[in-house]
Write a protein that holds these residues in place. Sequence first.
Motif, PDB file in Angstrom:
ATOM      1  N   ASP A 107      12.424   0.276  -8.267  1.00  0.00           N
ATOM      2  CA  ASP A 107      13.424   0.603  -9.273  1.00  0.00           C
ATOM      3  C   ASP A 107      13.363  -0.401 -10.398  1.00  0.00           C
ATOM      4  OD1 ASP A 107      15.649   2.388  -9.977  1.00  0.00           O
ATOM      5  OD2 ASP A 107      16.883   0.591  -9.852  1.00  0.00           O
ATOM      6  N   GLU A 140      19.373   6.146  -8.441  1.00  0.00           N
ATOM      7  CA  GLU A 140      19.698   4.759  -8.118  1.00  0.00           C
ATOM      8  C   GLU A 140      19.466   4.540  -6.626  1.00  0.00           C
ATOM      9  OE1 GLU A 140      21.222   1.356  -6.878  1.00  0.00           O
ATOM     10  OE2 GLU A 140      22.454   3.104  -6.347  1.00  0.00           O
ATOM     11  N   PRO A 141      18.647   3.538  -6.243  1.00  0.00           N
ATOM     12  CA  PRO A 141      18.169   3.476  -4.862  1.00  0.00           C
ATOM     13  C   PRO A 141      19.230   3.201  -3.805  1.00  0.00           C
ATOM     14  CG  PRO A 141      17.429   1.560  -6.113  1.00  0.00           C
ATOM     15  CD  PRO A 141      18.002   2.519  -7.094  1.00  0.00           C
ATOM     16  N   ALA A 180      14.707   7.916 -12.142  1.00  0.00           N
ATOM     17  CA  ALA A 180      14.808   7.803 -10.687  1.00  0.00           C
ATOM     18  C   ALA A 180      16.262   7.690 -10.286  1.00  0.00           C
ATOM     19  CB  ALA A 180      14.044   6.564 -10.206  1.00  0.00           C
ATOM     20  N   ALA A 221      15.786  -1.307  -0.753  1.00  0.00           N
ATOM     21  CA  ALA A 221      15.995  -0.948  -2.156  1.00  0.00           C
ATOM     22  C   ALA A 221      15.616  -2.119  -3.052  1.00  0.00           C
ATOM     23  CB  ALA A 221      17.460  -0.578  -2.404  1.00  0.00           C
ATOM     24  N   THR A 222      15.013  -1.800  -4.179  1.00  0.00           N
ATOM     25  CA  THR A 222      14.749  -2.801  -5.208  1.00  0.00           C
ATOM     26  C   THR A 222      15.995  -2.998  -6.056  1.00  0.00           C
ATOM     27  OG1 THR A 222      12.408  -2.228  -5.321  1.00  0.00           O
ATOM     28  CG2 THR A 222      13.347  -3.312  -7.253  1.00  0.00           C
ATOM     29  N   LEU A 270      12.089   1.901  -1.844  1.00  0.00           N
ATOM     30  CA  LEU A 270      12.206   2.541  -3.152  1.00  0.00           C
ATOM     31  C   LEU A 270      12.109   1.478  -4.240  1.00  0.00           C
ATOM     32  CD1 LEU A 270      15.235   4.918  -2.451  1.00  0.00           C
ATOM     33  CD2 LEU A 270      12.804   5.522  -2.416  1.00  0.00           C
ATOM     34  N   THR A 295      12.435  -8.641 -12.766  1.00  0.00           N
ATOM     35  CA  THR A 295      12.309  -7.638 -13.823  1.00  0.00           C
ATOM     36  C   THR A 295      11.629  -8.181 -15.082  1.00  0.00           C
ATOM     37  OG1 THR A 295      14.310  -6.531 -13.020  1.00  0.00           O
ATOM     38  CG2 THR A 295      13.466  -5.841 -15.160  1.00  0.00           C
TER      39      THR A 295
END
Length: 451
Positions: A57, A74-75, A72, A93-94, A55, A127
């Motif tokens: 994110d 939260e992963p 989205a 998860a990201t 996923l 990010t």
Amino acid sequence: MTTRQLHLNAFLMNTGHHEASWRLPESDPYAHVELSHYVRLARIAERGTFDSLFLADGPQLWGSLAQRPAGALEPLTLLTALATATEHIGLIATASTSYNSPYNLARRFASLDIVSGGRAGWNIVTTAGAEAARNFGLAEEPPHAERYARAAEFLEVSRKLWDSWEDDAIVADKAAGVWGDDRRIHPPRHKGTYFGVEGALNVPRTPQGYPLLVQAGSSEDGKAFAARYAEAVFTAQQTLADAQAFYADLKSRTRAAGRDPEHLKVLPGIVPVLGSTEAEARAAERLLEDHIVYEHGVGRLESLLQLPAGTLRLDGRLPADLPPESAIEGAKSRYTLVVELARRERLTVRQLIGRLGGGRGHLTVAGTPEQVADQIETWFTQGAADGFNIMPAVLPSGLEAFVEHVVPVLRGRGLLRTAYGPRQTLRERYGLPRPANQYLTPAPAPAPALV
């Protein structure tokens, strides 16, 4: 028939990776916030014996609400729910190193690893983008090199925290009234440039030791970081030659960093669009392109290229005087990929948006199951990939079609397992050892016997 087998990861994105997927009659435009949608996708991928699912994110609202389903779940929260609905598949998860703290994030990943029985993975991102920075009180995003320096320290602290409990710290001696051994707890007492973390984690050491470490940046800083830390890399290339060059470069960097190159798996992204004939697949691809609202894509492309609003014209080409990658502080490698694609194929802005609509720069293959399998096999056997990040254009139908029609072809060629074996952790499935606890020293060799 080769004994080396593919690693497959299912990259799940709301109604599919194509930006117009939500407009098809079969799509549910609310699916991205429905747990049942993701449970169904996870079980489809598990039926296809995928190694893992993933996923993406970010700590910001992406793009315009007009373009595609936005927002989205939260992963890590979502993956914890998926852990109870699956048995074998890895759960990646990201999470950002720029907008989290090591203690809280290390605790969340440790918890997911324990709940899932050793199936957690962390896609480490720094990010890019000013939008995210402003959500955390910053006027602009930190410089690219600084984000990676912070990420390196973040990961070092996280590993100290995951190792802060020895595996046998829990004694559980009821008779003696001793639950745990404080001597086997190792507070990090870390004081660095970006972080100060004193105490041990409040979660025991997990089945994997720590989660599978994944990375997706392909800039120079990103590749240096991957060579030092990553165990799987998600990447984007458009041609076999580019993929081979990236693969060889990253494996060489990993070896130079003192690591086994086999302990880093390279997984390019691929967007399969399937049909029973090639013509049928091309028609499905055109249907998706016909549903693109091109005006939505202009703003996003201008943002990626760091151009003032109103610069691009749909039927014109990219400006000739775009800045070099070295001047970009955002997503450097994606910037270069998009510019090179547009230049190489002499695409108009409209055509470029159409090409990016399916996978944002990842390779799109429209064809029969055999043709898609051919492409996968070629890259896998010709030194371009250890596996693939499967990015269906439409979900759930695209993933279901891949599992029902491409997976049997890959299995028939001996490239993919036919079933999961005995229960494994995600690291074991990727052929990786469980990391030793950094606070433990090897037992001294026994003294020679007296004669």
